[in-house]
Each structure stands twice: as structure tokens, then as C-alpha cells.
Design a protein around this motif. Structure first.
Motif, short mmCIF file in Angstrom:
data_model
loop_
_atom_site.label_atom_id
_atom_site.label_comp_id
_atom_site.label_asym_id
_atom_site.label_seq_id
_atom_site.Cartn_x
_atom_site.Cartn_y
_atom_site.Cartn_z
N THR A 63 -2.14 5.51 9.84
CA THR A 63 -0.69 5.63 9.96
C THR A 63 -0.36 7.11 10.15
N LEU A 64 0.91 7.39 10.32
CA LEU A 64 1.29 8.79 10.52
C LEU A 64 0.88 9.65 9.32
N GLU A 65 0.91 9.06 8.13
CA GLU A 65 0.47 9.81 6.94
C GLU A 65 -0.96 10.32 7.13
N LEU B 152 -2.64 2.86 14.27
CA LEU B 152 -3.91 2.78 14.99
C LEU B 152 -4.86 1.87 14.22
N ILE B 153 -5.48 0.95 14.93
CA ILE B 153 -6.60 0.18 14.37
C ILE B 153 -7.84 0.62 15.12
N ASP B 154 -8.80 1.16 14.39
CA ASP B 154 -10.01 1.71 15.00
C ASP B 154 -9.64 2.60 16.21
N GLY B 155 -8.61 3.39 16.02
CA GLY B 155 -8.24 4.39 17.03
C GLY B 155 -7.34 3.90 18.15
N LEU C 49 0.81 -1.21 0.00
CA LEU C 49 0.00 0.00 0.00
C LEU C 49 0.85 1.27 0.00
N GLY C 50 2.15 1.10 0.03
CA GLY C 50 3.05 2.24 -0.16
C GLY C 50 3.15 3.22 0.99
N LEU C 51 2.77 2.77 2.19
CA LEU C 51 2.87 3.67 3.34
C LEU C 51 4.13 3.34 4.12
N LYS C 52 5.07 4.28 4.14
CA LYS C 52 6.40 3.96 4.66
C LYS C 52 6.67 4.50 6.06
N THR C 53 5.70 5.17 6.69
CA THR C 53 6.01 5.66 8.05
C THR C 53 6.06 4.55 9.09
N PRO C 54 5.23 3.52 9.01
CA PRO C 54 5.43 2.43 9.99
C PRO C 54 6.75 1.73 9.67
N LYS C 55 7.62 1.63 10.66
CA LYS C 55 8.97 1.07 10.43
C LYS C 55 9.08 -0.33 10.99
N CYS D 99 12.22 6.00 15.18
CA CYS D 99 11.18 5.69 16.16
C CYS D 99 10.04 6.69 16.11
N THR D 100 10.28 7.83 15.45
CA THR D 100 9.35 8.97 15.58
C THR D 100 7.92 8.67 15.13
N PRO D 101 7.70 8.03 13.98
CA PRO D 101 6.31 7.75 13.62
C PRO D 101 5.56 6.96 14.71
N GLY D 102 6.22 5.95 15.26
CA GLY D 102 5.59 5.16 16.32
C GLY D 102 5.33 5.99 17.56
#
Lengths: 295, 154
Positions: free
Chosen positions: B74-76, B51-54, B31-37, B101-104
Motif C-alpha cells: 500500500t502507499l504506507e 500492488l499485489i506482487d508488484g 489491518l489498519g491501513l487507511k491509504t487505500p480508499k 484519489c492520491t494514494p491510488g
């Protein structure tokens, strides 16, 4: 990454049970998955079928009533932590739930999953052992109520049969006033597995129930110490007698988290401070369990 | 392969997945989302938090197939086209060095502030206890969250 598996997400209990009957020990139940996903990814487990019970009817429910506590198989540690009556009335259970890893794990991990994984350091065990909980299971051939003291058999082995699903865990509300505390020693606060854990339930009849985890192959009640201090006034002499019994109650190993000797020593310290802390809590003093051991 | 439909940052997405594929892998690689590391890949470090359902979860410990119909953030999705005030506070106070670690951390802090807009230092430490940072020593991270939550109007 290890091989694949069939994934099922049954909505009805009957479907779960027929899948378990069909796959037996080739199936794994998936609830929070915080243990199972690691086991599968690291090749420790190779299930043919993974049965996700998160959307199955009949497994929800965290019920705290005058009768006691019922914790359904879908109940996460975060739900336990957030439940006002658990926090207010079941300090030992609340401490145990709150000491599991960190928020992101507690949001997903379930208490029932914790006792099914049954690693020796499991934080859920001391509360359930002290409250003499019962594990409720069901299979295609019937249901069973298993006493928590018969549940843990060996590291990662329980009394659950391959075709059984755990519906939930329950325990009665103690008949007299009580308080409790769970002390967990980790290498740092948050996220770590226990090097040693001790749950204490204290009742108005001056009964102490003590349960250790992470310091033996299975979590266990410390019955000799309980017997020694039951009904007595705690003083320095009694505490030192109690401490002397610790080595008979626990059988820690040396591992990556600490040595056997250190664990034996810290169990004595935890016993002493835990008894003092639970008495203070019983008297209404606010005690934050994480601070009792410092750090 | 099974077809999975879920909402990612409020957008309906469909993707073919193997049951064993984690949410982290699907988010990043399909899905091309790169903030989760991917840090530890076993749920210890918090770099993969989404977050899943918040609610914050470790996306490395979730099989994507579990998430049918759920809302993944995600952070995006949190920042959208513009950095949030919390992210600005992180920049202002030098709250990251390598940034892995920042996105998390932001995901976890976002969840915390959602139900506790004015957390104490201890509450922030407790909430972030599952997010490992090997650069900052944590102090600037906690300072940024505190600075953000004590700003006027907050």
C-alpha cells in the motif's frame, strides 16, 4: 454485502472438475474476478461455491507460434499486451486487449473470463470472432472444442455447460499476410465500456473480416458487409454501399452510454475509418487505434 | 472464517477473514491501513489501488482470501517513514485538493515508473486512465509525475 460462499483454491484440474460436478450452476469460477467480485458484492450473483483457478496447474500459458495463438485461462490482458509477438503479429488481438479498461483491471482480468462473462460490450470478442477462434472446455465427462461463433448465446450467456471449465482459447495463424485493427468508442479514453466496438482483420487475398461488439445482444461478424467488399478495391461508392448495410448487421439499444441512433451512426463511421486504417496498417503505416476515432 | 497469511508492506501478517471480504476491507478494517480508499467499490475509480506482487490491482475487486502468501504493497509501504520524491513533487505542484484519489494515483504511477522510468505525457495519461480525480482536472498530477521523472539524476 451479500451472503457468503465457500471458497476453494484447487491446485489440480481434477479437483476443479469434481467441484464443478458437485456444485454445477451453484459454483462460479474465479480468475481475475473483476466481473465476478462486482456481481457478488452487488447481489447479482449468489454462488454457493467460488472456485479460484489462479493457482491451478495446467491453465497457464500464452503461446504464440507458427501454428497460431493459444491463450490459457489464466492469461491476463496485461500479459497479452506485454507479449512482443502479440504486439508485432496480432494487431487486432493486441488492440482488443489494450482497450480493456485500464492497467489495474488488465493486470487481473483474463481474456477467458471476459468471454465467459460475455457481456455484449466485451472487447475480447471481435479479435476472436475475426480469427475464427475455438474455445477449449473440459468437464468430468470429457472435453469439447467449441467454435467461437457458437459460443455467445445471449447477453451473459454462453455455450459453456455448468460443469465445464474453459481451459483456453486458440486460433490458427492466417495462411497469408494479414493485418488488423480494433476500434472502440468509449465516452472517454480508458476505463469505459464500449459504446460500440469494431474489429477488422484484412488478409492478402483482400478478404475483410468484420466483427462488431456492444451494438447487439451478442458480438457478431458482419457477414453481409464482408461479402460485399471481399476482393474489391475500396472506393467511395463501395464504402457508401457498405455503410448502408450496417443497420442490417447490428441491433443496438439505447442505454446509459448512448442512444440506438447514435450507435447506428457511429458504426458506419467506424466501418469507414476502420477499413481505411486497416489498409494503411497493412501497408506498414503505424496507426494507433485509439486515435482513429479522434478524442 | 479462514486464516489468511500474507505479506503487507513486507511484514508477515495473519488475519481471520470471511471469503467474501475484499482485500480493501481487510486492509482498512482489520489491518489498519487507511491509504487505500473506498471510492466506487466496483473497480471504476482506482482509489483502492494497491500492488499485489508488484502489479497494481483494484483491492475492492479482490477477495482477501485470494492473496494467501502474496506481497501486498500500500502507499504506507511505498513511503515508509519519509515521503518519496514523487510524493514531494505532488506537494510542490499542488497535485491534489481533497486527496482522496492520491494514494491510488501514486500506486499506479509507482508501477508505471518501475518499468518505464521516463514515460511520455501520453504514457502517463494512459497509465492513469483508471484513476479518477474530481478536483484537479489531472493536469497537475501529470505535471508532477513529469517533473519528478525529468529531474536531474533521474
Amino acid at each position: 454485502m451479500s451472503g457468503g460462499f465457500e471458497y476453494y483454491q484447487p491446485r489440480q484440474l481434477s479437483e476443479v472438475l469434481s467441484l464443478l460436478e458437485r456444485y454445477q450452476d451453484k459454483a462460479r469460477i474465479l480468475a481475475g474476478g473483476t466481473d465476478l467480485a462486482v456481481y457478488i458484492k452487488e447481489g447479482i450473483e449468489h454462488p454457493e461455491a467460488v472456485i479460484d483457478i489462479k493457482r491451478c496447474a495446467g491453465l497457464k500459458g500464452l503461446d504464440v507460434s507458427e501454428q497460431g495463438v493459444y491463450i490459457g485461462a489464466q492469461t491476463t490482458f496485461s500479459e497479452l499486451v506485454a507479449h512482443p509477438a502479440v504486439r508485432m503479429d496480432y494487431a487486432l488481438l493486441w488492440d482488443c486487449a489494450h482497450s480493456v479498461a485500464s492497467v489495474g483491471i488488465r493486470n487481473r482480468a483474463t481474456l477467458v473470463g471476459n468471454i465467459c462473462s460475455a457481456v455484449p460490450s466485451l472487447d475480447a470478442a471481435p479479435a476472436l470472432l475475426c480469427h475464427d477462434a475455438v474455445v477449449h472446455t473440459v468437464s468430468a465427462s470429457g472435453s469439447r472444442d467449441i467454435c467461437i461463433h457458437d459460443w455467445f448465446r445471449a447477453p451473459r450467456q454462453t455455450a459453456r455447460q455448468a460443469d465445464e471449465l474453459v481451459l483456453g482459447v486458440s486460433f490458427p495463424k492466417p495462411a497469408v499476410r494479414f493485418s488488423g485493427i480494433y476500434l472502440k468508442l468509449g465516452r472517454y479514453r480508458g476505463e469505459d465500456l464500449a459504446q460500440a466496438g469494431l474489429g477488422i482483420l484484412y488478409t492478402q487475398q483482400r478478404e475483410y473480416r468484420l466483427a462488431f461488439c456492444a451494438v447487439g445482444p451478442i458480438p457478431t461478424r458482419a457477414r453481409r458487409i464482408e461479402q460485399l467488399i471481399k476482393g474489391k478495391t475500396i472506393d467511395a461508392e463501395l464504402l457508401s454501399q457498405a455503410r448502408a448495410l450496417v443497420a442490417e448487421e447490428v441491433s443496438p439499444i439505447t442505454d446509459i452510454r448512448s442512444s440506438r441512433e447514435y450507435r447506428l451512426h457511429i458504426c458506419e463511421v467506424m466501418l469507414q475509418r476502420g477499413i481505411q486504417a486497416v489498409l494503411e496498417r497493412y501497408d506498414g503505416k503505424p496507426i494507433h487505434a485509439a486515435t482513429v476515432l479522434g478524442g | 472464517m479462514a486464516k489468511l497469511t500474507l505479506y503487507v508492506n513486507k511484514e508477515l501478517r495473519s488475519v481471520e477473514v470471511e471469503p467474501r471480504e475484499t482485500l480493501l476491507d481487510v486492509l482498512r478494517d482489520k489491518l489498519g491501513l487507511k491509504t487505500p480508499k473506498c471510492g466506487c467499490d466496483r473497480g471504476d475509480c482506482g482509489a483502492c489501488a494497491v500492488l499485489i506482487d508488484g502489479k497494481s490491482v483494484r483491492s475492492c475487486l479482490v477477495f482477501a482470501i485470494e492473496c494467501e502468501g502474496q506481497q501486498i504493497t500500500t502507499l504506507e509501504g511505498i513511503s515508509g517513514d519519509k515521503l518519496t520524491d514523487l510524493q514531494e513533487a505532488f506537494i510542490e505542484l499542488n497535485s491534489f485538493q481533497c486527496g482522496f484519489c492520491t494514494p491510488g494515483v501514486i500506486i499506479t504511477a509507482t508501477e508505471l515508473l518501475e518499468h518505464n522510468p521516463h514515460p511520455s505525457r501520453e504514457e502517463i495519461q494512459e497509465a492513469l486512465s483508471g484513476n479518477l480525480c474530481r478536483c484537479t482536472g489531472y493536469t497537475p498530477i501529470i505535471e508532477a509525475i513529469l517533473a519528478h521523472t525529468t529531474k536531474e539524476g533521474k
